[in-house]
Design a protein around this motif. Structure first.
Motif, PDB file in Angstrom:
ATOM      1  N   ILE A 154      -7.980 -15.042   3.923  1.00 22.00           N
ATOM      2  CA  ILE A 154      -7.568 -16.439   4.106  1.00 22.00           C
ATOM      3  C   ILE A 154      -7.957 -17.329   2.944  1.00 22.00           C
ATOM      4  O   ILE A 154      -7.505 -18.458   2.843  1.00 22.00           O
ATOM      5  N   TYR A 188      -6.788  -5.155   6.487  1.00 24.60           N
ATOM      6  CA  TYR A 188      -6.449  -3.793   6.887  1.00 24.60           C
ATOM      7  C   TYR A 188      -7.301  -3.360   8.055  1.00 24.60           C
ATOM      8  O   TYR A 188      -8.436  -3.797   8.226  1.00 24.60           O
ATOM      9  N   ALA A 224       0.827  -1.203   0.000  1.00 25.41           N
ATOM     10  CA  ALA A 224       0.000   0.000   0.000  1.00 25.41           C
ATOM     11  C   ALA A 224       0.866   1.260   0.000  1.00 25.41           C
ATOM     12  O   ALA A 224       0.510   2.268  -0.593  1.00 25.41           O
ATOM     13  N   PRO A 230       0.048  -3.332  -4.312  1.00 31.03           N
ATOM     14  CA  PRO A 230      -0.602  -4.506  -3.703  1.00 31.03           C
ATOM     15  C   PRO A 230      -0.539  -5.753  -4.592  1.00 31.03           C
ATOM     16  O   PRO A 230      -0.504  -6.859  -4.076  1.00 31.03           O
ATOM     17  N   ALA A 247     -10.881  -1.988   4.248  1.00 33.80           N
ATOM     18  CA  ALA A 247     -10.706  -1.809   2.809  1.00 33.80           C
ATOM     19  C   ALA A 247     -11.725  -2.605   2.002  1.00 33.80           C
ATOM     20  O   ALA A 247     -11.397  -3.350   1.097  1.00 33.80           O
ATOM     21  N   LEU A 248     -13.002  -2.439   2.362  1.00 35.23           N
ATOM     22  CA  LEU A 248     -14.070  -3.067   1.575  1.00 35.23           C
ATOM     23  C   LEU A 248     -14.675  -2.032   0.647  1.00 35.23           C
ATOM     24  O   LEU A 248     -14.634  -0.837   0.931  1.00 35.23           O
ATOM     25  N   THR A 249     -15.218  -2.494  -0.476  1.00 36.01           N
ATOM     26  CA  THR A 249     -15.961  -1.581  -1.338  1.00 36.01           C
ATOM     27  C   THR A 249     -17.423  -1.679  -0.953  1.00 36.01           C
ATOM     28  O   THR A 249     -18.066  -2.698  -1.166  1.00 36.01           O
ATOM     29  N   ARG A 280     -11.683 -12.853   2.941  1.00 37.37           N
ATOM     30  CA  ARG A 280     -10.959 -12.501   1.723  1.00 37.37           C
ATOM     31  C   ARG A 280      -9.461 -12.795   1.868  1.00 37.37           C
ATOM     32  O   ARG A 280      -8.810 -13.236   0.936  1.00 37.37           O
TER      33      ARG A 280
END
Ligand SMILES: Nc1ncnc2c1ncn2[C@@H]1O[C@H](COP(=O)(O)OP(=O)(O)O)[C@@H](O)[C@H]1O
Ligand SMILES: [Mg+2]
Lengths: 452, 258
Positions: free
Chosen positions: B161, B89, B57, B77, B93-95, B159
């Motif tokens: 793992i 994070y 990042a 990344p 850091a999800l949309t 996400r």
């Protein structure tokens, strides 16, 4: 990793008796309520204008619904052709706005590439191919689309890789490309266009006729039903929740009904009597009692716009690129951290926008049968307005192609209606402006309530 | 040290300044396979900045990163992921505007034979992973903006793992979780550790770090105070290092000091 079996619910959420039937219906059919809101608004506008026109045209003191002109095939057909160019650009503007950008230059690019295409087919190609060569229109359109994509790519590069805000880059583009459109011919209008190219703009010859229109309509219905069935089959394979069968059937039936309705509409608008008579005489067709009825069918520009909308919906919903566009709009940092090359995606969005402007410019210049350096003036505002009225959020991350197309239709309906009412152009602009603000206000209120 | 051979990760003399703020100043840390290294320190100590350099990042101003003993180039990344580095994070850091499956596969979407998004397959896999992490989760169709903090956190963990990480970075992974879910994450960390994955665990909860960690690295004002095995220091000594920067005499050996 350990294998754990997970129970998966195979039906949609159970019916909650506390939830109203409207909401249950929306959940079962998975329809966006805002889309329904737009359709309702559109139908209301149409009915109001029809009533107003009927009232204007009925003898004083009386009212006859059937004397109204707004909802007649002729008016709706012409409106569909007038909407096509903005609708094509609005589908691209959705992606631009979804990535938290804006494109103020589309009207000027439309003028510039229109000029390029006109010069290509009127001045350059005839020297090599002669007039009326069957390849002329294809080459001209390719020049327009490629030039549009290159210009969009240049804007996108400056925005994504150099880091200049899109507002500034495209504001500059607005001025530069308008000037460039003038520069190509020093302001001279180029006309007339190639005879085949002209068909891309509509008119009696630039429409497909009744039979071909039916064929396309039926093919579209088959595609819709097949697509729904295929999607459902995939969900069954993975044992995922899916819409109840009645909802699936209803969605398919409604979409097909709309398609058939549209086919019936455009097939009920006949060629003007003089053109029909000339055509009959030229082809030795006997003219029956009461005149010859030759249906327009769907206009080519409208078919192009619908095709573009379909492809753009596919790109937005079914491709990686589309997913990244929405991810960037939702959270640019998260998208970057996920390993998405956000700059390149942004640049591609502007290239796509430019290519669509090339298509829109084809429609616009073909319809007017000429290219002027003023073509497309103010189109950027109508395009942005169409996308925004159609539910695209300027905050980024939210928007649909279908909504933007409906937004374009809604604005054209307002304008056509006001022209029928004899309203002056400045007044028309004021109304469109008010509607834009109103649409966003309603959307904002809806969203706030949905969140609460 | 626990493993023979070269460390999985070695960050040497890393420096990064934001303008005048020396967020990370000459920090060296290592991570071995199957090891959990706890990273602790006050807010603003530079923990997130340090691990964001590893996850791509941020770009370091100077220093070296070695993966399995060979110098690695991590500029973004994508580079980090190609080394098998996955990150949860602190900000998750999800949309927000897309659903759980779209978030889990963001940047690594499954495609159908025709190159289109395979949403059904992605939703199916997401249901399976989430079934392990958060069995009560049902809202697979909603944009993640509508979800609770704990649900969002479990998506971020899922996400990280799901893609066979070799190096896992967890920045405050249990900040939004309740006690039961926190215990579940603890169990997950033990399981991943037993599979040979190396984990950097940043946590405010010093008990968690002692419970799960093999070693602890303490940071203060961008510098590394010291690194110690959890068996050779007490919680009070670690607190002393966090608050005062006091290194206990027994740790004042050159090889563990920065
Ligand atoms: N993107 C940034 N820009 C400027 N300063 C930053 C940025 N990220 C972190 N910092 C600063 O760097 C220092 C370390 O922050 P951080 O790594 O987030 O600490 P921690 O995670 O240990 O709480 C703080 O002083 C913080 O304000
Ligand atoms: Mg932090």
């Amino acid at each position: 990793m350990a294998d754990v079996t997970v129970p998966v619910t195979t039906t949609a959420a159970p019916a909650d008796p506390n939830v109203g039937w409207v909401r249950r219906f929306l959940r079962a059919t998975e329809i966006d309520p805002r889309l329904i809101g737009m359709v309702v608004a559109l139908v209301l506008i149409w009915i109001v204008f029809h009533i107003l026109s009927a009232w204007r045209l009925s003898p004083p003191g009386t009212f006859n619904w059937w004397s109204g002109v707004f909802l007649r095939p002729r008016n709706l057909w012409i409106m569909s052709v007038q909407t096509a160019s903005i609708a094509v650009m609005a589908t691209g503007m959705v992606l631009v706005i979804v990535t938290r950008n804006i494109d103020l230059s589309v009207g000027s690019i439309l003028g510039f590439v229109g000029m390029l295409m006109a010069v290509t087919q009127v001045q350059i190609l005839p020297q090599y191919l002669g007039f009326g060569h069957p390849l002329t229109w294809i080459i001209a359109v390719a020049v327009g689309v490629v030039a549009g994509a290159l210009i969009g790519g240049l804007h996108g590069f400056l925005i994504a890789f150099v880091g200049i805000p899109s507002f500034i880059v495209t504001l500059g583009g607005l001025m530069v490309w308008r000037g460039a459109a003038w520069w190509i011919t020093s302001g001279r209008t180029v006309a007339p266009m190639d005879s085949t190219y002209k068909l891309l703009g509509g008119g009696p010859a630039g429409a497909l006729g009744a039979n071909l229109t039916w064929l396309i309509g039926i093919a579209a219905c088959v595609l819709v039903v097949g697509g729904l069935a295929l999607a459902r089959q995939r969900k069954v394979r993975f044992n995922l929740p899916r819409r109840p069968l009645w909802a699936e059937t209803l969605v398919g039936a409604v979409v097909c009904a709309v398609i058939v309705g549209f086919v019936l509409l455009v097939n009920n608008y006949p060629w003007p009597p003089i053109i029909a008579r000339n055509y009959a005489q030229a082809n030795n067709i006997p003219i029956p009692e009461g005149g010859l009825f030759i249906a327009h069918g769907i206009a080519i520009p409208v078919l192009i716009a619908l095709g573009v909308a379909l492809v753009m919906t596919f790109i937005a919903r079914r491709t990686r690129f589309g997913r990244y566009v929405f991810a960037i709009g939702g959270n640019p940092e998260a998208a970057e951290l996920s390993g998405i090359n956000t700059r390149w995606v942004t640049m591609k969005v502007f290239m796509l926008m430019g290519a669509l402007v090339g298509i829109a410019s084809t429609i616009a210049t073909a319809r007017l049968d000429s290219a002027t350096n003023a073509a497309g003036t103010l189109d950027e505002l109508y395009t942005i307005a169409a996308a925004v009225i159609g539910g695209t959020s300027l905050g980024g991350g939210v928007g649909t192609i279908a909504g933007a197309v409906l937004g374009a239709v809604l604005m054209q309906s307002l304008q056509s209606g006001m022209v029928l009412m004899g309203l002056e152009t400045p007044l028309q602009q004021m109304v469109v402006g008010v509607v834009l603000v109103l649409a966003v206000a309603l959307d904002t209120i809806y969203r706030r309530r949905a969140r609460a | 040290m626990s493993a023979n051979g070269s460390p999985l990760v070695e960050m040497r003399n890393i420096r990064l300044a934001f303008g005048g703020i020396h967020a990370v100043e000459n920090v060296t840390i290592t991570l071995y396979p199957g090891e959990v290294v706890g990273l602790v320190g006050h807010n603003g100590a530079g923990k997130s900045t340090l691990i964001k350099i590893l996850s791509g990042a941020y770009r370091k101003d100077s220093g070296e990163i070695l993966i399995n003993g060979t110098p690695a180039t991590i500029n973004n990344p994508r580079d980090a992921k190609s080394y098998g580095i996955e990150t949860i994070y602190q900000t998750l850091a999800l949309t927000d505007n897309v659903d759980a499956a779209a978030n889990m596969y963001l940047g690594r979407e499954l495609l159908t034979r025709w190159g289109t998004l395979d949403d059904a397959a992605m939703e199916d896999a997401t249901r399976k992973v989430m079934g392990r992490l958060n069995p009560h989760f049902r809202r697979f169709k909603d944009p993640v903006k509508a979800l609770s903090g704990g649900q969002r956190q479990s998506i971020a963990i899922a996400r990280a793992i799901h893609f066979n990480a070799r190096i896992l970075i967890m920045d405050e992974p249990t900040a939004a979780l309740g006690p039961a879910e926190t215990a579940q994450v603890g169990q997950l960390i033990r399981q991943l550790k037993s599979e040979g994955i190396g984990i950097f665990l940043i946590s405010h909860d010093i008990h968690d770090v002692f419970d799960l960690g093999d070693r602890i690295s303490v940071m203060k004002n961008g510098r590394l105070v010291a690194t110690a095995r959890t068996t050779e220091v007490t919680k009070d000594e670690v607190l002393g290092m966090i608050i005062m920067g006091n290194v206990p005499p027994k740790l004042q050996r050159p090889e563990v000091r920065a």
